[in-house]
Design an enzyme around this catalytic site. Structure first.
Site, PDB file in Angstrom:
ATOM      1  N   LYS A  25     -16.327  27.322 -24.808  1.00  0.00           N
ATOM      2  CA  LYS A  25     -15.369  28.256 -25.420  1.00  0.00           C
ATOM      3  C   LYS A  25     -13.953  27.983 -24.890  1.00  0.00           C
ATOM      4  O   LYS A  25     -13.789  27.271 -23.913  1.00  0.00           O
ATOM      5  CB  LYS A  25     -15.790  29.693 -25.130  1.00  0.00           C
ATOM      6  CG  LYS A  25     -15.814  30.089 -23.661  1.00  0.00           C
ATOM      7  CD  LYS A  25     -16.518  31.432 -23.503  1.00  0.00           C
ATOM      8  CE  LYS A  25     -16.690  31.815 -22.060  1.00  0.00           C
ATOM      9  NZ  LYS A  25     -15.719  32.832 -21.625  1.00  0.00           N
ATOM     10  N   CYS A  43      12.009  25.712 -16.557  1.00  0.00           N
ATOM     11  CA  CYS A  43      12.548  26.007 -17.885  1.00  0.00           C
ATOM     12  C   CYS A  43      11.427  25.953 -18.910  1.00  0.00           C
ATOM     13  O   CYS A  43      10.277  25.694 -18.557  1.00  0.00           O
ATOM     14  CB  CYS A  43      13.621  24.975 -18.237  1.00  0.00           C
ATOM     15  SG  CYS A  43      14.845  24.761 -16.960  1.00  0.00           S
ATOM     16  N   MET A  44      11.766  26.149 -20.163  1.00  0.00           N
ATOM     17  CA  MET A  44      10.736  26.176 -21.218  1.00  0.00           C
ATOM     18  C   MET A  44      10.047  24.823 -21.361  1.00  0.00           C
ATOM     19  O   MET A  44       8.833  24.732 -21.539  1.00  0.00           O
ATOM     20  CB  MET A  44      11.383  26.570 -22.552  1.00  0.00           C
ATOM     21  CG  MET A  44      10.389  26.758 -23.676  1.00  0.00           C
ATOM     22  SD  MET A  44      11.164  27.280 -25.215  1.00  0.00           S
ATOM     23  CE  MET A  44      11.618  28.964 -24.820  1.00  0.00           C
TER      24      MET A  44
END
Ligand SMILES: Cc1ncc(COP(=O)(O)O)c(CNc2conc2O)c1O
Length: 382
Positions: free
Chosen positions: A39, A311-312
């Protein structure tokens, strides 16, 4: 095998998955089936690739969280029996029946609705879930178990293929609660007219640590990925496990900072002296979340701390010395004598190891190795 254009990727060693399955199976009696829990995209490792490796290594069945994950495996050509561990809608039972997906039932009302919807000539396999103390989903009384069993037996479209329960504390050394759950499960089993073919209760921890809870199948997730179910029992595990998941990137920029110069948002990091700083193309949108600021990564075999805010899409590391752009950084895994385990990341995040590979987002391609060679790559963007 596809490609990726940003030098950040996860690697999954399918030999480790196989070795882990084989090692755990060796520890179990011959007649105990191995249900591979795949899963959540196989705990972030890649659902179909792990499923195939586990089946080749002796797993006889797969388990997923909900129907979509089962259908995704069927779409990828996996024909093995798949058990949905979580809830499904009664109105969706015909899709499960057509695709040979086994559903979990834990409410007699669900059976009533399912029988209204199920097509006349179909056949649906079910496992009854008993809640013996996990407090999540499951039948909790003998009375409801008996009425569920009766509703299934009186309808030839429904096959009672299995019954199971799930332990809340199998990964703890104190087995008092576990013992209560196991006793309650045995009591419920004893109340059934006929026991179904597959009876299971153990997750990895129980399969490895509790010989009295195996019945005739075990549901193994975390140990198949080479991770210990908990740090408490890690030293006691009777099988050697090999962590299958590693995470890598490459420096895209290297610069020298003078004392006092700043790094990243908020300019919160200030160079204490002249240092070399590298930039990695991985950030919190990849699941390398901001809390990992300060975590070390391996560059040229040396532990190098992430400095400044993550950061992103990027983060910065303090380098041991100048290294060339393109140098590989290992965020999870080994370089030379040094290694950073998933467990280290988990403890930095004050969470459990299960969560770490799951949160590495689909934006990070997964590359699959077998006998050291790259055999597959999954880049969900292309
Ligand atoms: C019903 C059920 N069976 C087996 C497993 C496999 O457990 P293991 O990975 O410890 O072997 C899980 C994992 N479920 C979860 C793992 O983390 N959070 C969960 O809900 C589960 O929910």
């Amino acid at each position: 095998q596809g490609f990726f254009y940003r030098d950040t990727w996860a690697e999954v060693d399918l030999d480790h998955i196989r070795t882990n399955v084989e090692g755990i199976k060796e520890h179990l009696p011959e007649d105990v089936e191995f249900i591979a829990v795949v899963k959540a995209n196989a705990y972030g490792h890649g659902d179909s690739q792990v499923a195939e490796a586990a089946l080749e290594a002796g797993a006889s069945m797969l388990a997923v969280a909900f129907m979509d994950e089962a259908l995704a495996l069927r779409k990828k050509g996996i024909a093995a029996p798949i058990l949905v561990l979580g809830a499904s809608r009664p109105e969706d039972v015909n899709i499960a029946a057509e695709e040979g997906i086994i559903l979990t039932v834990f409410q007699k009302e669900w059976l009533g609705k399912a029988r209204e919807v199920l097509k006349a000539d179909s056949s649906l396999s079910l496992h009854i879930k008993i809640d013996t103390g996990m407090g999540r989903i499951g039948i909790r009384s003998i009375e409801e178990l008996k009425s569920a069993e009766k509703l299934i037996h009186e309808d030839e479209r429904l096959q009672l293929h299995g019954i199971y329960t799930h332990f809340a504390t199998a990964d703890e050394l104190d087995d008092s609660y576990f013992t209560k759950q196991l006793a309650l499960f045995r009591e419920m089993l004893g109340a059934m007219e006929t026991q179904p073919p597959v009876v299971h209760s153990s997750n990895s921890a129980a399969a490895l640590m509790h010989t009295d809870a195996r019945f005739n199948a075990v549901r193994v997730g975390i140990a198949m990925y080479g991770l210990a179910p908990s740090m408490e029992i890690a030293p006691e595990l009777p099988v050697e496990l090999h962590e299958a998941f590693t995470l890598h990137s490459r420096l895209v920029h290297v610069k020298k900072l003078e004392k006092g110069e700043k790094v990243s948002y908020g300019a919160t990091y200030e160079a204490p002296e002249e240092i070399w700083v590298g930039t990695l193309p991985i950030g919190y949108a990849d699941g390398w979340i901001r809390r990992l600021q300060g975590q070390e990564v391996l560059v040229d075999g040396k532990r190098s701390p992430i400095i400044g805010r993550i950061c992103m899409d990027q983060c910065m590391v303090k380098l041991p010395y100048e290294v060339p752009v393109g140098t590989i950084a290992t965020l999870i895994g080994s370089q030379g004598k040094e290694s950073i385990s998933i467990n280290e990341i988990a403890s930095k995040l004050e969470t459990i190891n299960y969560e770490v590979p799951c949160i590495i987002s689909s934006r990070v391609p997964r590359l699959y190795r077998q006998n050291g060679k790259v055999v597959d790559l999954n880049n969900s963007l292309l």
